[in-house]
Write an enzyme that holds these catalytic residues in place. Sequence first.
Site, PDB file in Angstrom:
ATOM      1  CG  HIS A 172      -1.978   0.922   1.372  1.00 56.89           C
ATOM      2  ND1 HIS A 172      -1.788   2.300   1.375  1.00 56.89           N
ATOM      3  CD2 HIS A 172      -3.315   0.761   1.510  1.00 56.89           C
ATOM      4  CE1 HIS A 172      -2.948   2.903   1.522  1.00 56.89           C
ATOM      5  NE2 HIS A 172      -3.890   2.003   1.588  1.00 56.89           N
ATOM      6  CD  GLU A 275      -3.374   1.646  -1.955  1.00 50.63           C
ATOM      7  OE1 GLU A 275      -3.910   0.590  -1.552  1.00 50.63           O
ATOM      8  OE2 GLU A 275      -3.887   2.767  -1.784  1.00 50.63           O
TER       9      GLU A 275
HETATM   10  O1  TA6 Z   1      -6.149   1.719  -0.329  1.00 46.88           O
HETATM   11  C1  TA6 Z   1      -7.107   2.750  -0.181  1.00 46.88           C
HETATM   12  C2  TA6 Z   1      -7.828   2.560   1.150  1.00 46.88           C
HETATM   13  O2  TA6 Z   1      -8.531   1.340   1.168  1.00 46.88           O
HETATM   14  C3  TA6 Z   1      -8.728   3.766   1.380  1.00 46.88           C
HETATM   15  O3  TA6 Z   1     -10.081   3.436   1.215  1.00 46.88           O
HETATM   16  C4  TA6 Z   1      -8.376   4.199   2.799  1.00 46.88           C
HETATM   17  O4  TA6 Z   1      -9.177   3.490   3.728  1.00 46.88           O
HETATM   18  C5  TA6 Z   1      -6.890   3.807   2.833  1.00 46.88           C
HETATM   19  O5  TA6 Z   1      -6.873   2.530   2.221  1.00 46.88           O
HETATM   20  C6  TA6 Z   1      -6.217   3.875   4.182  1.00 46.88           C
HETATM   21  O6  TA6 Z   1      -6.613   2.812   4.979  1.00 46.88           O
HETATM   22  P1  TA6 Z   1      -6.036   2.765   6.501  1.00 46.88           P
HETATM   23  O7  TA6 Z   1      -6.656   1.564   7.109  1.00 46.88           O
HETATM   24  O8  TA6 Z   1      -4.535   2.655   6.395  1.00 46.88           O
HETATM   25  O9  TA6 Z   1      -6.435   4.067   7.114  1.00 46.88           O
END
Ligand code: TA6
Length: 302
Positions: A172, A275
């Site tokens: 991510h 990601e």
């Molecule tokens: O990858 C995008 C996502 O799924 C967004 O929807 C947002 O929730 C982000 O990840 C961050 O997630 P986190 O759990 O690290 O706050």
Amino acid sequence: MNHAMPPDLAALNTRFAIPGRLRFMDCGAGLPMADIHTPLATARVALQGAQVLAWRPDGVAPVLWLSGAAVFAPGKAVRGGIPVCWPWFGDRPGQGQHGFVRTRLWELRHTSLDVHGQVHLSLGLQDDVATRALWDHAFDLELRVTVGTTLTLQLTTRNTGTQALTLTEALHTYFSVGDIRQTTVHGLDGTRYLDKLQGFAPSQQHGPVHFTGETDRVYTPTTADCVIDDADQKRRITLAKTGSQATVVWNPWVDKEKTMADMAPGGYQRMVCVETVNAAPHVITVAPGAQHSLGTTFSVAV
Ligand code: TA6
């Protein structure tokens, strides 16, 4: 939660330090981190979550973004760098977002310096009573990180049990950009995506991805490289990937940012997530005794 005591920094340095290149230090709250300095690049990798926190090729501005309000604490996800999301990507009612491995203490398995001057680290995590209470499977998970003028991560899932593993996953990555409004992402033209902001309604990308508001999209299927055109900093970051059928593009923008205690006001302007993912409907199945790898490599052209 993983209540394993953080390993002793002295023991880590005795076993795994590389003089003049790699040492271990406390990244906050007693959490150990590899601190890497070579003629090729600098980098930092936390043992909690096997999370790359920083990478900066020599002569280049930092490539990864880390929130100015990031919290370093046992069991707390750190906002920025490259969180490892496994064995699920996205929300799971009652069990939270993005799996459980990003808040657990991984073991350091190997460090080395190769003939090209790149530093290699391997970190691993296996199932235990606590993980099986969350996800009742045996596994061995390993992240290999290669630090040089490029950055490569390879996340390998080994099924050490007797049942097939079914999982989704993501590397991510939070990239640092000069100005999100001057940033575009190339490589997804014509690719279908699920728009999280529209209840995962299907849509299709036309041209580069521009950012004019909160953006949260699962592009799938796609195995394509992406290029982040960071126009403000006059550079292009290339993301190549292996073993991945999806790419997620995310920026929280103003309003979503305000809901996140570990994002400083205005932080959204200097970051974009692109990601490397396997997410529904492209779920990964690993047979007993088999393995699967998800990989990504970043390079920067100025
Ligand atoms: O990858 C995008 C996502 O799924 C967004 O929807 C947002 O929730 C982000 O990840 C961050 O997630 P986190 O759990 O690290 O706050």
